[in-house]
Design a protein around this motif. Structure first.
Motif, PDB file in Angstrom:
ATOM      1  N   GLU A 234      -0.195 -35.438  95.719  1.00 46.60           N
ATOM      2  CA  GLU A 234      -0.341 -34.608  96.914  1.00 46.60           C
ATOM      3  C   GLU A 234       0.713 -34.949  97.963  1.00 46.60           C
ATOM      4  N   LEU A 238       4.094 -32.661  98.848  1.00 45.31           N
ATOM      5  CA  LEU A 238       4.155 -32.214 100.242  1.00 45.31           C
ATOM      6  C   LEU A 238       5.464 -32.645 100.890  1.00 45.31           C
ATOM      7  N   SER A 241       8.387 -30.752  99.620  1.00 41.93           N
ATOM      8  CA  SER A 241       8.379 -29.394 100.166  1.00 41.93           C
ATOM      9  C   SER A 241       8.931 -29.366 101.585  1.00 41.93           C
ATOM     10  N   LYS A 691       3.740 -25.265  96.900  1.00 38.15           N
ATOM     11  CA  LYS A 691       3.385 -25.888  98.176  1.00 38.15           C
ATOM     12  C   LYS A 691       4.103 -25.212  99.338  1.00 38.15           C
ATOM     13  N   SER A 694       2.282 -22.166 100.152  1.00 33.81           N
ATOM     14  CA  SER A 694       1.012 -22.421 100.837  1.00 33.81           C
ATOM     15  C   SER A 694       1.237 -22.818 102.287  1.00 33.81           C
ATOM     16  N   ASN A 702      -4.461 -22.455  95.693  1.00 38.06           N
ATOM     17  CA  ASN A 702      -4.288 -23.876  95.403  1.00 38.06           C
ATOM     18  C   ASN A 702      -4.666 -24.093  93.949  1.00 38.06           C
TER      19      ASN A 702
END
Length: 704
Positions: A234, A238, A241, A691, A694, A702
């Motif tokens: 995660e 992140l 990204s 990601k 999102s 997700n």
């Protein structure tokens, strides 16, 4: 451009892979779910199989530690193994409630079990069968041991550790668990996204193992290994990204190029000399704006560090280069404050500055919008009113947002869409710990103001108990008698919110203005007043008509009164460290030594620690780090809206070691393979695209 095209194809590839693995299948297709129950899953944000597998348990029941009934502690959750001695029978009692009672024996002792309003329980539990029961042991009639509404599973189906999922009134944790079990009954291996060299370097289990073990761990060690892997994924994806967005931002070309730097000319207009930190921050921003590429920069500065002067220097240079600027603040109070400050800074400079908020009169709004569209306004300051559809610019070159974390992560782009790739400058007076800044502003370059302007005094802080309140009042009066002003902050607004021992501002105001401060002008300010009334009170305080302002935290942002040199905060234990620091920042804004008095009777360990921190330092960044340690990121900003991306399993406080590891790895990969062309990085690139989507699109799915 070629790299971007390759990069964007990952999105389509990711979708095709998900379909092949059936992760994009509707949740309604899962065995035991169906169309009706699928809607219940939707209420939890779970619409696909992939989203279900990423819907992680919030806690676990440990069914592995089975205790003999006679050794079970009273009042604690325990697991017992026993046989149901006779069939359950539902009986309806007064009020229409269904009750079913039974007895369970482990061979040595007996415990009674009771179930309420479960018409199916008689068919779910069979006499003579052995089950595991999980629940709290209590003492009933004649001190007999009993369990009320225990959870249970057949010994034949038992697992050592069972997940507890976030649930709501529509769907239970048990139903979610059954759906996950149905999906994981498919032994098809979940495809790996990380290359072997990363798995080996960081001792990570496979993604297939992690997903299965996070839901149904075989042991505590297996659960920890699964968590570590999923937290790593995660934070790693992140940060990749955010770095990719930052890289994309740095290459966005813009016509809003600064051709001549006028900041030196602006600084000569000021009645004070800028600090080295201010000059450095301005130079960094101007350098960005001279490059022909869009600036995306965060200016972090503690309370009173001079961020406004930095922003004004940029606005001045943009105006002299034929560009307009817009500054958006989260509240009308703060927007008005900025308008007054900028107007003062731009006196005799020829810069035309206007204010546009929700309470601006319609005729004036129309005139401002027309002038803005015609290019007659150099700087427009306002609230969300600036992002209305009918607000148009002639040439918007610079967008400034203040206290960005109060807007939410998406709103920065609304104002930017009013121009052609305008430069973006984000200001924050809330010192943000490095771990949060990495996640909140990872797509921005950062400037920090770590010097106070010359003449600015630090605020001395004391913590006292309510027993010394009388002496505090005398101390406040001594300052008022010298012509200074002060604040007293209370945590609650009115008596209806009353909590034992907690001061509400209305009652406090009525009491002190008629007694201890009866010879002084005392004002009342709180968030339930109309905007017009609040503005009137604040104007009176600023103009010196009010000597002592009794207020709630509404003064936290927006009031700049250099003559206010003393503040008392009642029930200081009810505020977070960062909020206390922000409140304290309302005094000490002039050249006079100021004082902040924290009043609390709490002797709790956390309270004592927080008060000690406040009394020992005025460094907002040190305070923010300590606040994060004490409260964690979820509560760091209180109830305010903030720009933290949603994390499903990682915790920025407890997982800071993994955060650092993943940041270092992300930087290495972006440096060596920014478009994820290497074979071992292709799957990572697909996840990064998901990601990014999102982050930019709230409703993005997700999935795995």
């Amino acid at each position: 451009m070629h790299g971007k095209i390759i990069f964007m194809t990952f999105c389509a590839n990711a979708v095709s892979l998900a379909r092949f693995m059936n992760f994009s299948a509707d949740i309604g297709t899962v065995k035991g779910v169906g169309k009706v129950k699928a809607q219940y899953f939707h209420s939890l944000g779970v619409a696909t199989v992939g989203e279900l597998l990423r819907f992680y348990p919030r806690a676990y029941e440990d069914w592995s530690n089975i205790l003999p009934i006679e050794r079970c502690p009273i009042g604690e959750n325990v697991c017992i193994k026993g046989t149901l001695l006779y069939p359950l029978k539902n009986e309806r009692v007064r009020g229409g409630m269904l009750i079913a009672k039974g007895s369970v024996s482990d061979g040595d002792s007996i415990v009674s079990v009771t179930f309420f309003n479960n018409k199916y329980i008689t068919s779910m539990l069979k006499s003579g069968e052995e089950y595991l029961f999980y629940g709290k042991i209590t003492l009933g009639k004649y001190s007999a041991r009993e369990m009320l509404s225990p959870m249970f599973i057949s010994v034949k189906q038992s697992k050592s550790i069972l997940p507890i999922y976030p649930q709501n009134q529509k769907i239970t944790s048990r139903q979610i668990r059954s759906a996950v079990e149905a999906v994981l009954a498919d032994k098809t291996e979940i495809p790996e996204i990380l290359p072997p060299y990363i798995l080996e370097k960081y001792s990570l289990v496979s993604l297939d193992t992690a997903i299965r073990q996070i839901h149904f761990p075989e042991s505590s060690l297996a659960l920890q290994n699964a968590r570590n892997r999923l937290i790593f994924d995660e934070l790693f994806i992140l940060q990749l990204s955010l770095l990719r967005l930052k890289d994309a931002n740095s290459t966005v070309k813009t016509e809003n190029k600064v051709k001549i730097d006028y900041t030196g000319e602006f600084f000569r207009l000021l009645p004070f000399k800028p600090t080295n930190a201010q000059i450095k921050a301005v130079n960094a921003a101007i350098s960005d704006m001279e490059s022909g590429k869009q600036m995306n920069r965060l200016l972090q500065g503690d309370v009173g560090s001079g961020k406004t002067a930095v922003a004004a220097a940029l606005v001045y240079t943009c105006a002299k280069n034929g560009m307009q600027s817009a500054l958006m603040a989260p509240t009308e109070v703060l927007a008005v404050q900025h308008f007054e400050t900028f107007s003062k800074l731009f006196q005799s400079s020829g810069i035309n500055c206007k204010l546009l908020t929700g309470s601006t009169k319609q005729a004036e709004k129309n005139q401002i919008k027309e002038s803005l569209k015609n290019g007659e306004i150099d700087l427009i300051i306002g609230t969300h009113a600036l992002i209305q559809d009918d607000v148009e610019f002639d040439k918007l070159g610079l967008v400034i947002t203040d206290e960005q974390h109060r807007f939410g992560v998406k709103q920065r782009t609304g104002l930017c869409s009013k121009g052609e790739n305008p430069h973006v400058y984000v200001m924050s007076a809330t010192p943000i710990p490095r771990t949060l800044a990495l996640i909140m502003f990872g797509d921005l370059d950062v400037s920090v103001l770590d010097e106070l302007p010359p003449g600015r005094q630090k605020t001395v802080t004391y913590a006292i108990s309510s027993k010394k309140r009388g002496g505090m009042f005398d101390y406040i009066k001594s300052h008022l008698d010298k012509g200074f002003q002060g604040y007293i902050v209370c945590p609650l607004v009115e008596e209806s919110e009353a909590v034992s021992g907690v001061q509400n501002v209305e009652e406090y105001y009525e009491k002190v203005k008629n007694t201890v401060f009866k010879d002084y002008s005392v004002g009342l300010l709180h968030g339930k007043m109309t905007p017009k009334k609040k503005d009137e009170i604040m104007a009176d305080f600023k103009n010196g008509k009010i000597q002592l302002l009794i207020s709630t935290v509404v003064i936290e942002v927006g009031v700049d009164v250099p003559n206010a040199v003393i503040m008392a905060i009642e029930n200081a234990e009810r505020f977070g460290l960062s909020q206390l620091h922000q409140l304290r920042g309302r005094v000490g804004r002039g050249t006079q030594t100021s004082t902040c008095i924290l009043v609390t009777d709490s002797q709790g360990e956390d309270t004592v620690r927080r008060m000690n921190v406040m009394c020992s330092t005025t460094d907002g960044f040190k305070i923010a780090d300590e606040d994060l340690r004490l409260r964690g990121p979820g509560d760091f900003f209180g109830t305010r809206q903030h720009g933290l991306p949603k994390l499903h399993i990682a915790d920025l406080m407890t997982d800071s070691k993994i955060l650092t590891e993943t940041q270092e790895l992300a930087l290495e990969i972006i440096a060596s393979d920014p478009d994820f062309r290497k074979t071992e990085h292709i799957k990572i690139g697909r996840q990064v695209i998901k990601k990014i989507n999102s982050l930019q699109t709230p409703a993005a799915a997700n999935t795995i």
